[in-house]
Each structure stands twice: as C-alpha cells, then as structure tokens.
Design a protein around this motif. Sequence first.
Motif, PDB file in Angstrom:
ATOM      1  N   ALA A   1     -10.124   0.146   1.116  1.00  0.00           N
ATOM      2  CA  ALA A   1      -9.735  -0.745   2.213  1.00  0.00           C
ATOM      3  C   ALA A   1     -10.969  -1.301   2.912  1.00  0.00           C
ATOM      4  CB  ALA A   1      -8.836  -0.003   3.206  1.00  0.00           C
ATOM      5  N   ILE A   2     -11.974  -0.429   3.118  1.00  0.00           N
ATOM      6  CA  ILE A   2     -13.176  -0.866   3.833  1.00  0.00           C
ATOM      7  C   ILE A   2     -14.071  -1.732   2.944  1.00  0.00           C
ATOM      8  CG2 ILE A   2     -15.325  -0.085   4.918  1.00  0.00           C
ATOM      9  CD1 ILE A   2     -13.720   2.255   6.119  1.00  0.00           C
TER      10      ILE A   2
ATOM     11  N   ILE B   1      -8.936   9.595   9.091  1.00  0.00           N
ATOM     12  CA  ILE B   1      -9.412   8.207   8.986  1.00  0.00           C
ATOM     13  C   ILE B   1     -10.654   8.006   9.851  1.00  0.00           C
ATOM     14  CG2 ILE B   1      -8.856   5.790   9.495  1.00  0.00           C
ATOM     15  CD1 ILE B   1      -7.542   6.852   6.938  1.00  0.00           C
TER      16      ILE B   1
ATOM     17  N   GLY C   1      -8.168   5.550  -0.648  1.00  0.00           N
ATOM     18  CA  GLY C   1      -7.473   4.433   0.001  1.00  0.00           C
ATOM     19  C   GLY C   1      -8.319   3.780   1.076  1.00  0.00           C
ATOM     20  N   ILE C   2      -8.831   4.594   1.989  1.00  0.00           N
ATOM     21  CA  ILE C   2      -9.645   4.047   3.083  1.00  0.00           C
ATOM     22  C   ILE C   2     -10.965   3.498   2.543  1.00  0.00           C
ATOM     23  CG2 ILE C   2     -10.518   6.357   3.724  1.00  0.00           C
ATOM     24  CD1 ILE C   2      -9.964   3.437   6.159  1.00  0.00           C
TER      25      ILE C   2
ATOM     26  N   MET D   1       0.854  -1.223   0.000  1.00  0.00           N
ATOM     27  CA  MET D   1       0.000   0.000   0.000  1.00  0.00           C
ATOM     28  C   MET D   1       0.873   1.251   0.000  1.00  0.00           C
ATOM     29  SD  MET D   1      -2.703   1.831   0.110  1.00  0.00           S
ATOM     30  CE  MET D   1      -3.789   0.411  -0.139  1.00  0.00           C
TER      31      MET D   1
ATOM     32  N   ASN E   1     -13.375  -3.487   0.415  1.00  0.00           N
ATOM     33  CA  ASN E   1     -12.731  -4.779   0.109  1.00  0.00           C
ATOM     34  C   ASN E   1     -12.956  -5.808   1.210  1.00  0.00           C
ATOM     35  OD1 ASN E   1     -11.706  -4.063  -2.348  1.00  0.00           O
ATOM     36  ND2 ASN E   1      -9.654  -3.556  -1.581  1.00  0.00           N
ATOM     37  N   GLN E   2     -13.320  -5.344   2.392  1.00  0.00           N
ATOM     38  CA  GLN E   2     -13.534  -6.265   3.511  1.00  0.00           C
ATOM     39  C   GLN E   2     -14.925  -6.890   3.494  1.00  0.00           C
ATOM     40  OE1 GLN E   2     -11.309  -7.306   5.848  1.00  0.00           O
ATOM     41  NE2 GLN E   2      -9.788  -6.251   4.615  1.00  0.00           N
ATOM     42  N   ILE E   3     -15.798  -6.380   2.632  1.00  0.00           N
ATOM     43  CA  ILE E   3     -17.152  -6.938   2.546  1.00  0.00           C
ATOM     44  C   ILE E   3     -17.119  -8.205   1.699  1.00  0.00           C
ATOM     45  CG2 ILE E   3     -19.516  -6.522   1.786  1.00  0.00           C
ATOM     46  CD1 ILE E   3     -18.958  -3.507   2.126  1.00  0.00           C
TER      47      ILE E   3
ATOM     48  N   ARG F   1      -2.096   7.388   2.614  1.00  0.00           N
ATOM     49  CA  ARG F   1      -2.485   7.364   4.014  1.00  0.00           C
ATOM     50  C   ARG F   1      -2.792   8.752   4.538  1.00  0.00           C
ATOM     51  NH1 ARG F   1       1.781   2.874   6.145  1.00  0.00           N
ATOM     52  NH2 ARG F   1       1.203   1.242   4.660  1.00  0.00           N
TER      53      ARG F   1
ATOM     54  N   THR G   1     -14.153   7.065   8.140  1.00  0.00           N
ATOM     55  CA  THR G   1     -14.652   5.788   8.636  1.00  0.00           C
ATOM     56  C   THR G   1     -16.061   5.947   9.199  1.00  0.00           C
ATOM     57  OG1 THR G   1     -12.456   4.877   9.028  1.00  0.00           O
ATOM     58  CG2 THR G   1     -14.215   4.088  10.459  1.00  0.00           C
TER      59      THR G   1
END
Lengths: 115, 115
Positions: free
Chosen positions: B90-91, B12, B86-87, B1, B93-95, B6, B16
């Motif tokens: 990242a989020i 974040i 990015g965030i 990454m 992709n977790q689903i 970042r 979030t």
Amino acid sequence: MNQSYRLSSEEIATYTKVMSDPTRLLIIKLVSKKEYCVCQFVEMFEMSQPSISQHLKKLKSYGLVEETRRGQWRFYSLNTASDAIGIVHAIINQISDQDERYIELINKERPVDCG
Amino acid sequence: MNQSYRLSSEEIATYTKVMSDPTRLLIIKLVSKKEYCVCQFVEMFEMSQPSISQHLKKLKSYGLVEETRRGQWRFYSLNTASDAIGIVHAIINQISDQDERYIELINKERPVDCG
DNA sequence: CATTTATATAATCATTTACTTATATATAAA
DNA sequence: TTTATATATAAGTAAATGATTATATAAATG
C-alpha cells in the motif's frame, strides 16, 4: 490507483512518519468519517489536552487535517484536498474494521457539549 | 483489498514507522523488485556500511525482509509472506514511478562483484 | 467587566532515532 | 594459515519525538 496521486519517496516517507504515531493514526481514521472537536479527542483518547493539541497541530501543519472554529470549539476534519490524500487512504484502509482500539474510541465518543 | 491482510491500528502504526525512514522506504521499494546484497546498497545510497547494515537489521527484525547468505555476501529480499505485506505494498504503491531518488539509485546499481 | 471554558503555546525532560567510529566475525583467497 | 573482503555489532552522540506542567489566548457567560 491514479498515478497523479503519487508522490516522491521523500514525501511518502514524511507523510508516513506523520501518520506512524498510534494517536495520530487513529485521529486520521476518525476524521476520515466525520469532524471532531478537541475536547472529544481528549475524552476518547484519555490523553492530556496539550498532548492532543500538539498532535492536531502536527497533522494540520502537514496539511492532513483542516480546522474550523465554531463558537468556543475547534473542529478538525480530514483535508480531502491534500496532496497526501492518496497515502492517507492507503494507510488507513489497511487497518482492520475490527480494530479494538478504534472500537473503544468510538464507544467513548460523546456529544460536543462535553464539559 | 482482502480484509484478511488488514492489521490492528497498533501494528499499522508500527510498520508504518519502520517504513517512514527515507532510506528504509527505498530499500523496501528496491527489494520488492529483486534481491540486493549489502555492498550494493552501500554503493547506491552512498552511505556507510554500518548505517545500511543497521537499517537492514531493523527491516529484518520486523519481518519485512529476508536474508540469504551466498558465499561472502548476504542478499536481502522482500518477505512476501510477512503479515505486513499489505501495508508494505500500500505504501510503496504510493511512490511515483518517476521518483528522482529511486531513479538515481537504480542508475548507480552495479553487479554484485562490487569491490 | 470578571470569570469560566476551550484550546494553544512554551518550557522542560526522558526516550528514541540514525548516524559515526571502532571492533568483531565469518567466509574467501593467497 | 595468514590476509583480505563482506558484514555485523558495539559504543557514543546529536537531533527528534512525545509526553508533562505551566501559562497564554480567545470566546462565552454571568
């Protein structure tokens, strides 16, 4: 990224919300490196003890951190066995290594004998 | 990454939080694939038009989505130029790819001529 | 055992959140 | 130019959130 770590959108929303408070997000980032006791958090964050305690309670109730008692102290660490470990790392990895707030916290860290 | 994607812990936490609502999280997942108009979201989520409109307004105000007007419709898509890209990835992709709620939404999708 | 220390819990409160209903705006169509 | 359609905005509200102050609990120490 291993598909087995992925969760439902409902779960991701829930864990994401738990981590979306600035204090809890940084607590998670801290415990991802090593364990801390409550009194250390109180000093580092310069927040009231009940406020820190309530944040830790929430993190623990969602399984993100573990508590271990040693003497009069309670130490909190990342629960690496949590279902949420994937989303936890995904989020904290997005925080810059140069984050000012995090660096400030680390600089305020004192040994556990923190009277 | 790439470190350049970042952000500060404060940022974040903010992004979030914006994504931590189940409806907004799924809207973001949907627009990451293609654009949708407001009326499509209203049908798919089976929510009131003002409620959807307010969620889109929040996503837009934080720069996560873009709006383009065509005729009487407004289409929303992911703002891939956002600082938060990015965030966001990242989020989402977790689903899980098998997320029931997401699959249900896709099944309810109708062409834009949705009166 | 009494006191101190570390932490949790309870009660309260101001703020934020996400919805609802009602209304405004802007484009399209008749 | 009236009317219908798509969307936004405003106002109100119940519930959730994160803090505070006060108090309880539990371990360590004298």
